[in-house]
Design a protein around this motif. Structure first.
Motif, short mmCIF file in Angstrom:
data_model
loop_
_atom_site.label_atom_id
_atom_site.label_comp_id
_atom_site.label_asym_id
_atom_site.label_seq_id
_atom_site.Cartn_x
_atom_site.Cartn_y
_atom_site.Cartn_z
N PRO A 54 31.07 40.10 43.92
CA PRO A 54 32.07 41.12 43.59
C PRO A 54 32.67 40.88 42.21
CG PRO A 54 33.01 39.49 45.06
CD PRO A 54 31.56 39.14 44.93
N THR A 55 33.14 41.94 41.60
CA THR A 55 33.91 41.83 40.36
C THR A 55 35.39 42.01 40.71
OG1 THR A 55 32.14 42.70 38.97
CG2 THR A 55 34.37 42.83 38.09
N LEU A 56 36.21 41.02 40.34
CA LEU A 56 37.65 41.08 40.52
C LEU A 56 38.29 41.20 39.15
CD1 LEU A 56 38.10 38.15 43.09
CD2 LEU A 56 37.48 40.53 43.54
N ALA A 57 39.41 41.91 39.06
CA ALA A 57 40.04 42.14 37.76
C ALA A 57 41.55 42.07 37.88
CB ALA A 57 39.62 43.51 37.21
N ALA A 58 42.18 41.71 36.75
CA ALA A 58 43.64 41.67 36.68
C ALA A 58 44.09 42.21 35.33
CB ALA A 58 44.16 40.24 36.87
N GLY A 59 45.22 42.92 35.33
CA GLY A 59 45.78 43.44 34.09
C GLY A 59 47.11 44.12 34.36
N ASP A 60 47.91 44.28 33.30
CA ASP A 60 49.25 44.85 33.49
C ASP A 60 49.48 46.14 32.71
OD1 ASP A 60 51.35 43.93 30.89
OD2 ASP A 60 49.29 43.21 30.98
N GLY A 61 48.58 46.51 31.79
CA GLY A 61 48.84 47.65 30.91
C GLY A 61 47.96 48.85 31.20
N ALA A 62 48.32 49.98 30.62
CA ALA A 62 47.55 51.21 30.81
C ALA A 62 46.11 51.03 30.34
CB ALA A 62 48.20 52.37 30.08
N LEU A 63 45.90 50.20 29.33
CA LEU A 63 44.54 49.95 28.86
C LEU A 63 43.72 49.13 29.84
CD1 LEU A 63 45.30 49.27 25.08
CD2 LEU A 63 44.23 51.31 26.07
N ASP A 64 44.37 48.57 30.87
CA ASP A 64 43.66 47.83 31.92
C ASP A 64 43.31 48.70 33.12
OD1 ASP A 64 43.86 45.24 30.64
OD2 ASP A 64 45.99 45.28 31.16
N ALA A 65 43.86 49.90 33.20
CA ALA A 65 43.73 50.70 34.42
C ALA A 65 42.27 50.99 34.76
CB ALA A 65 44.51 52.00 34.28
N GLU A 66 41.48 51.37 33.78
CA GLU A 66 40.08 51.69 34.04
C GLU A 66 39.32 50.46 34.54
OE1 GLU A 66 36.34 54.05 31.92
OE2 GLU A 66 38.07 53.44 30.73
N MET A 67 39.60 49.31 33.97
CA MET A 67 38.96 48.08 34.42
C MET A 67 39.36 47.74 35.85
SD MET A 67 39.17 44.25 32.72
CE MET A 67 40.93 44.02 33.04
N LEU A 68 40.63 47.91 36.18
CA LEU A 68 41.08 47.64 37.55
C LEU A 68 40.43 48.59 38.54
CD1 LEU A 68 44.89 47.09 36.81
CD2 LEU A 68 43.26 45.34 37.54
N ALA A 69 40.33 49.86 38.16
CA ALA A 69 39.74 50.85 39.06
C ALA A 69 38.25 50.62 39.26
CB ALA A 69 39.99 52.26 38.52
N ALA A 70 37.56 50.13 38.22
CA ALA A 70 36.12 49.92 38.30
C ALA A 70 35.75 48.67 39.09
CB ALA A 70 35.54 49.83 36.89
N ALA A 71 36.68 47.72 39.20
CA ALA A 71 36.39 46.47 39.90
C ALA A 71 36.30 46.69 41.41
CB ALA A 71 37.49 45.45 39.59
N ASP A 72 35.65 45.77 42.08
CA ASP A 72 35.62 45.83 43.55
C ASP A 72 37.02 45.64 44.12
OD1 ASP A 72 32.66 46.00 44.24
OD2 ASP A 72 32.69 44.28 42.88
N ARG A 73 37.79 44.75 43.48
CA ARG A 73 39.19 44.57 43.85
C ARG A 73 39.96 44.23 42.58
NH1 ARG A 73 39.50 39.95 48.06
NH2 ARG A 73 41.72 40.53 48.07
#
Length: 281
Positions: A212-231
């Motif tokens: 799985p791909t897990l992701a973390a971020g706090d800004g609007a520029l992270d939203a797409e990465m968070l949504a694309a991750a498995d969690r």
């Protein structure tokens, strides 16, 4: 040959993993300085977070993923380094063993050209809309995007929305992260760079194809990465918190400030195969 890693972890850095003193929040834990600027300490992790990240990087494929320029990223001594891969410039650059991947950058540059306005055109339009009464700095980053450092109290209330509405038909967008307002080509995003690194790691036998791909971020520029991750996980502070942003695969920390970074690493660790995630996270 070592066994393929069982999980890919793509994590933002500033105000997700590392924190300035002003971003600590109310906590005053034992902290480790991980970045200096001109000899002065700038960014920190808790000692517990630094130890946990070092341990995590030994068993998982950890991918630092930041909007910082290459030069800004190189200032950080992030626990677990050296990194086989890192993503900088919001996905505009992939570093391979510390060096920029030229083929990836050519691909990104071509996508930006096809997407609409050039950085030069955007820069002219942006500078026409700002003045020194509220803008402290205008910067262009890695010849890819630009950002402002602003006085938040003096920034016109309607500036960000108006500027973003100008940008979007031209293939760009605007968002705020703390005191910085970023103007970014839509073709430049973290999620695409993370997907590219994932493909390369699997092809090299360094990541399990079903990891799985897990992701973390706090800004609007992270939203797409968070949504694309498995969690994904975000801290209970920052731009996404202000926007109330959520997603079906998203966890939000209980802690804020620097302790949120510690909680995020614990969440990553709990997601490793054979570990049971803490239901309170």
């Amino acid at each position: 040959m070592t066994s393929p890693k069982p999980v890919l972890i793509a994590t933002d850095l500033d105000r997700t993993m590392i924190y300035s003193r002003n971003a600590f929040g109310t906590a005053e834990p034992a902290a480790l300085c991980v970045e200096h600027l001109e000899g002065a300490p700038l960014s920190y992790m808790t000692v517990a977070a630094a130890d946990a990240m070092t341990a995590l990087a030994s068993v998982a494929a950890v991918l630092p993923t930041t909007t910082r320029t290459i030069a800004q990223f190189e200032r950080i001594r992030f626990p677990g380094e050296p990194w086989a891969y890192a993503v900088t410039s919001n996905g505009g650059n992939i570093l391979v063993d510390g060096s920029p991947d030229r083929q990836w950058r050519r691909t990104v540059d071509a996508a930006v050209r096809a997407g609409g306005a050039t950085l030069a055109e955007v820069g002219v339009a942006l500078r026409d809309r700002i003045d020194d009464s509220w803008v402290l700095k205008y910067r262009e980053a890695d010849e890819l995007f630009c950002y402002l450092v602003v006085d938040l109290a003096a920034t016109p209330d309607d500036f960000l929305a108006e500027w973003d509405s100008w940008c979007r038909p031209r293939g760009w967008s605007a968002s705020r992260q703390g005191r910085k307002i970023y103007t970014m080509p839509m073709a430049v995003c973290k999620s695409q760079a993370v997907a590219e690194v994932r493909t390369r790691l699997i092809a090299a036998g360094r990541l399990d194809p079903v990891a799985p791909t897990l992701a973390a971020g706090d800004g609007a520029l992270d939203a797409e990465m968070l949504a694309a991750a498995d969690r994904g996980i975000r801290p209970r502070h920052g731009e996404l918190e202000e926007l109330g942003w959520t997603h079906p695969n998203l966890t939000v920390t209980s802690a804020t400030g620097i302790l949120a970074g510690e909680e995020i690493i614990d969440w990553f660790t709990a997601a490793l195969p054979g570990r049971v995630a803490d239901s309170t996270v």
